[in-house]
Design a protein around this motif. Structure first.
Motif, PDB file in Angstrom:
ATOM      1  N   LEU A   1      71.310 -80.222  -1.497  1.00 28.24           N
ATOM      2  CA  LEU A   1      72.090 -79.840  -0.403  1.00 28.24           C
ATOM      3  C   LEU A   1      71.510 -80.276   0.978  1.00 28.24           C
ATOM      4  O   LEU A   1      72.227 -80.814   1.665  1.00 28.24           O
TER       5      LEU A   1
ATOM      6  N   ILE B   1      81.588 -79.146   3.412  1.00 23.32           N
ATOM      7  CA  ILE B   1      80.563 -80.085   3.985  1.00 23.32           C
ATOM      8  C   ILE B   1      79.393 -79.696   2.705  1.00 23.32           C
ATOM      9  O   ILE B   1      78.979 -80.582   2.034  1.00 23.32           O
ATOM     10  N   PRO B   2      79.065 -78.361   2.294  1.00 22.07           N
ATOM     11  CA  PRO B   2      78.179 -78.176   1.167  1.00 22.07           C
ATOM     12  C   PRO B   2      78.972 -78.606  -0.240  1.00 22.07           C
ATOM     13  O   PRO B   2      77.953 -79.015  -1.192  1.00 22.07           O
ATOM     14  N   ARG B   3      80.127 -78.912  -0.216  1.00 18.85           N
ATOM     15  CA  ARG B   3      80.684 -79.545  -1.546  1.00 18.85           C
ATOM     16  C   ARG B   3      80.819 -80.833  -1.554  1.00 18.85           C
ATOM     17  O   ARG B   3      80.805 -81.526  -2.703  1.00 18.85           O
ATOM     18  N   LEU B   4      81.482 -81.546  -0.665  1.00 23.88           N
ATOM     19  CA  LEU B   4      81.937 -82.870  -0.331  1.00 23.88           C
ATOM     20  C   LEU B   4      80.829 -83.858   0.208  1.00 23.88           C
ATOM     21  O   LEU B   4      80.866 -85.010   0.087  1.00 23.88           O
ATOM     22  N   GLY B   5      79.829 -83.302   1.168  1.00 26.11           N
ATOM     23  CA  GLY B   5      78.741 -83.744   1.896  1.00 26.11           C
ATOM     24  C   GLY B   5      79.509 -84.025   3.413  1.00 26.11           C
ATOM     25  O   GLY B   5      80.662 -83.673   3.682  1.00 26.11           O
TER      26      GLY B   5
END
Lengths: 120, 202
Positions: free
Chosen positions: B195, B69-73
């Protein structure tokens, strides 16, 4: 009905195209939001390949038109912005999709007829 | 010539991008590996070993939150996807119930015990194939093929059942770690405030 009149009917469907959705970046965003339930900015950025600034400005236009809903919620005590298509946005996208399909179907069949006539 | 992109394809790509992190492979691989090690240590501890699977599914959820989630959303997929996941879970539950009923029928139970390597291979392959078919994650077909080869070959070559589990787990774990490494390189963690709260200039 003459072929000229037919042609003006085709043109009216082009004029009726929703220009807000027709813009490629917004079309990509709308298409993504149409097939999912909701997403955040980061997910849409990664999927569409737009920059933060670009995405943000397109989002504002879509929100102003009432096509998308931007909501802030808390996930694990952190603020989180979630975007989803509104009912109005969903209807507008379906109408846009329908008119594009109709337009290119007509164009295809008219074009075929014209090229056949030319060959004769 | 431009590639034809449909809405279905957009949804499929979004879904697959969410699962290209290899975390599902790592979690399942680790679960199979630990389960194999458990029953190797003490074959009577099958129930405890099976219970450990739940811990790994919890780990999967935690890792998804911390890594993906922190990288791809963050994304919520439409109900059609959720229904497919429900079908997978229902099929697993039904397979479980069916195996309980089957074990009550003595001749069938004897057959299952005598040919357990082949049975595990076929059931495992069927489950992986179902997951691949419903989730569109094609690499699960490879895991299905691997299961189908590994377990029945153990029956032929008289290898230990537990060793097959461990080998299967290790192979899935390696595959998952490879995918995770590629994912981390492709999607570095997004910096700072964006983020949690993306800048929206109006």
């Amino acid at each position: 009905m003459t072929s000229r009149e037919n042609g003006s009917d085709d043109l009216s469907s082009i004029v009726d195209i929703d220009k807000l959705i027709h813009e490629p970046a917004r079309l990509t965003v709308m298409a993504h939001l149409y097939v999912i339930e909701s997403a955040d900015f980061l997910f849409l950025k990664q999927q569409t390949g737009l920059t933060w600034g670009n995405l943000s400005s397109h989002m504002s236009k879509l929100e102003d038109a009432g096509y998308i809903k931007i909501e802030k919620e808390f996930v694990d005590k952190k603020p989180h912005t979630v975007i989803q298509l509104t009912e109005k946005g969903r209807t507008a996208f379906q109408a846009y999709r329908g008119s594009m399909i109709n337009m290119f179907d007509l164009e295809g069949s008219n074009g075929d007829r014209r090229s056949k006539r030319r060959k004769k | 010539m431009g590639e034809k992109i449909s809405l279905k394809e957009i949804e499929r790509r979004a879904y697959l991008s969410y699962h290209q992190d290899g975390l599902v492979d790592v979690s399942i691989g680790l679960a199979i590996l630990v389960f194999g090690a458990y029953i190797l240590y003490d074959p009577g501890m099958v129930v405890i070993g099976a219970g450990s699977l739940f811990v790994f599914f919890l780990l999967y959820a935690g890792a998804k939150k911390a890594i993906t989630i922190p990288r791809l959303g963050y994304v919520k997929f439409a109900s059609e996807r959720k229904n497919k996941i429900r079908i997978i879970l229902l099929a697993l539950a039904l397979a479980n119930v069916a195996s309980l009923f089957a074990s009550a029928y003595r001749p069938l139970a004897v057959f299952l015990v005598e040919n357990y390597m082949i049975v595990v291979g076929v059931i495992g392959a069927a489950i992986f194939s179902l997951v691949a078919y419903l989730s569109d994650i094609k690499r699960f077909y490879a895991y299905a093929a691997m299961t189908l080869v590994l377990f029945p070959s153990g029956y032929v070559f008289h290898t230990l059942f537990q060793h097959n589990f461990i080998l299967m787990g290790v192979l899935m774990l390696f595959s998952g770690v490879g995918l995770l490494y590629r994912f981390l390189r492709k999607y570095p963690k997004q910096a700072g405030e964006i983020l949690d709260d993306e800048p929206r200039k109006r």
